[in-house]
Write a protein that holds these residues in place. Structure first.
Motif, PDB file in Angstrom:
ATOM      1  N   ALA A 123       0.830  -1.208   0.000  1.00 34.24           N
ATOM      2  CA  ALA A 123       0.000   0.000   0.000  1.00 34.24           C
ATOM      3  C   ALA A 123       0.864   1.257   0.000  1.00 34.24           C
ATOM      4  O   ALA A 123       0.566   2.236  -0.695  1.00 34.24           O
ATOM      5  CB  ALA A 123      -0.928  -0.003   1.212  1.00 34.24           C
TER       6      ALA A 123
ATOM      7  N   ARG B  97      -3.246   2.583  -9.227  1.00 32.53           N
ATOM      8  CA  ARG B  97      -2.914   1.889  -7.980  1.00 32.53           C
ATOM      9  C   ARG B  97      -3.483   0.478  -8.006  1.00 32.53           C
ATOM     10  O   ARG B  97      -2.808  -0.490  -7.677  1.00 32.53           O
ATOM     11  CB  ARG B  97      -3.487   2.678  -6.807  1.00 32.53           C
ATOM     12  CG  ARG B  97      -2.866   2.353  -5.457  1.00 32.53           C
ATOM     13  CD  ARG B  97      -3.539   3.167  -4.368  1.00 32.53           C
ATOM     14  NE  ARG B  97      -3.530   4.580  -4.661  1.00 32.53           N
ATOM     15  CZ  ARG B  97      -4.399   5.451  -4.171  1.00 32.53           C
ATOM     16  NH1 ARG B  97      -5.370   5.043  -3.369  1.00 32.53           N
ATOM     17  NH2 ARG B  97      -4.310   6.718  -4.485  1.00 32.53           N
TER      18      ARG B  97
ATOM     19  N   LYS C 157       0.939   4.119  -3.077  1.00 26.76           N
ATOM     20  CA  LYS C 157       0.034   5.185  -2.635  1.00 26.76           C
ATOM     21  C   LYS C 157       0.183   6.480  -3.439  1.00 26.76           C
ATOM     22  O   LYS C 157      -0.739   7.297  -3.487  1.00 26.76           O
ATOM     23  CB  LYS C 157       0.214   5.457  -1.144  1.00 26.76           C
ATOM     24  CG  LYS C 157       1.527   6.126  -0.778  1.00 26.76           C
ATOM     25  CD  LYS C 157       1.591   6.402   0.725  1.00 26.76           C
ATOM     26  CE  LYS C 157       2.901   7.112   1.093  1.00 26.76           C
ATOM     27  NZ  LYS C 157       2.972   7.402   2.528  1.00 26.76           N
TER      28      LYS C 157
END
Length: 260
Positions: free
Chosen positions: A32, A43, A36
Motif C-alpha cells: 500500500a 494503484r 500510494k
C-alpha cells in the motif's frame, strides 16, 4: 485416507492460513505504501499485476522446490534465510525504527512511475512468496505421505496443502488484508509473534537438516517423531498466545488516554 492423517493435514493447513494471514497483512501494508503515490486507477492495476505475478511465482517456485526439498543444502539455506528474516525484522522493529523514520523524513524519496512501481511490487511479492513458501514447506515436510500421486518431486498431499495455504495467502493479501491490518493494529504484538514463528519454523528446518542421513548429527527418527512435533507445535502456539495476550489492545489504551 486415515482420519488421523486428515486431521494432521487440516491442522497444518489452518496454521498456514493463520500465518499467511498475519504475514499478508504486514505485506499488504508495505505494498500500500509502495503504490500510494499513484492515481487510484493505476494503484489498483499495479497491485493486480503484482499479485498475479506473486501467484505465478508461488506455483512455479513450489514446483521447483518440490524436487529439491530433500537436499540438505537447500534445507540449510532455507533455515538460515527464515532465521535471518525473523531476526532482522524483530531487530529492526526495536532498534532501527526511529532512525529509519528520521532518515525518511530528511530524505524524501523520488516517486516512481507506473511501470517502475509495478516492477517494485513484483519484486516485493516475490520476496514475500519466498518467505511463505519456505515456511510452508518446513511445516509440511514432516507430514505423513498420502496415497495421492506425486506432484513435481513431492507427495501430492503435501504439495496441495502447501499450494492451498499459499493460494489463500494471496487471496488474503488481495481481499481480506484490511481485517488482518485492523487485528494487527489492535494487537501489535501479533506482528512480532508472526515473525518469531517464522524463526521457529527456521529452527524446524535446522533440525531437519541436522537429521538428514548425509549429516546425521541428530537421529533422523527424532526429527520425524511425535515428540518433536509436540514440542514444535507447543512452542508455536505459545508464541502466538504470547503475541496476543502480552500485546496491549490499542482501543483500551486510547480509552485510558481519553479518560486521563
Amino acid at each position: 485416507m486415515d482420519i488421523s492423517i486428515l486431521l494432521e493435514y487440516g491442522w497444518v493447513l489452518l496454521l498456514l492460513i493463520a500465518l499467511e494471514g498475519l504475514l499478508a497483512a504486514d505485506n499488504a501494508l508495505v505494498l500500500a505504501i509502495m503504490v500510494k503515490h499513484l492515481p487510484e486507477d493505476e494503484r489498483r492495476k499495479a497491485l493486480f499485476y503484482g499479485l498475479a505475478g506473486a501467484f505465478v511465482f508461488r506455483f512455479v517456485s513450489l514446483f521447483v522446490i518440490s524436487f529439491l526439498v530433500d537436499v540438505w543444502q537447500v534445507q540449510a539455506i532455507g533455515a538460515l534465510y527464515l532465521l535471518f528474516i525473523s531476526i532482522n525484522h524483530i531487530v529492526r522493529k526495536f532498534v532501527k525504527k526511529n532512525y529509519e523514520e528520521e532518515k525518511e523524513e530528511k530524505q524524501p524519496k523520488k516517486q516512481s512511475g507506473f511501470w517502475m512501481t509495478v516492477f517494485k511490487v513484483e519484486l516485493a511479492d516475490i520476496a514475500f512468496a519466498i518467505d511463505s513458501i519456505l515456511a510452508a514447506v518446513a511445516l509440511a515436510m514432516t507430514l505423513p505421505n498420502t496415497n495421492l500421486p506425486h506432484i513435481g518431486g513431492m507427495d501430492g498431499g503435501k504439495f496441495l496443502v502447501i499450494f492451498a495455504g499459499g493460494l489463500i495467502g494471496v487471496i488474503i493479501m488481495r481481499y481480506a488484508a484490511n481485517l488482518f491490518v485492523k487485528l494487527l493494529h489492535a494487537r501489535p504484538g501479533l506482528e512480532l509473534a508472526a515473525f518469531a514463528i517464522v524463526g521457529w519454523v527456521g529452527v524446524k528446518l535446522v533440525v531437519l537438516t541436522l537429521a538428514h542421513p548425509d549429516i546425521a548429527v541428530i537421529p533422523y527418527e527424532f526429527a520425524h517423531s511425535t515428540l518433536w512435533k509436540l514440542i514444535f507445535y507447543t512452542v508455536l502456539i505459545g508464541i502466538a498466545a504470547a503475541g496476543w495476550f502480552l500485546s496491549k489492545d490499542h482501543e483500551d489504551v486510547e480509552k485510558q488516554t481519553t479518560r486521563v
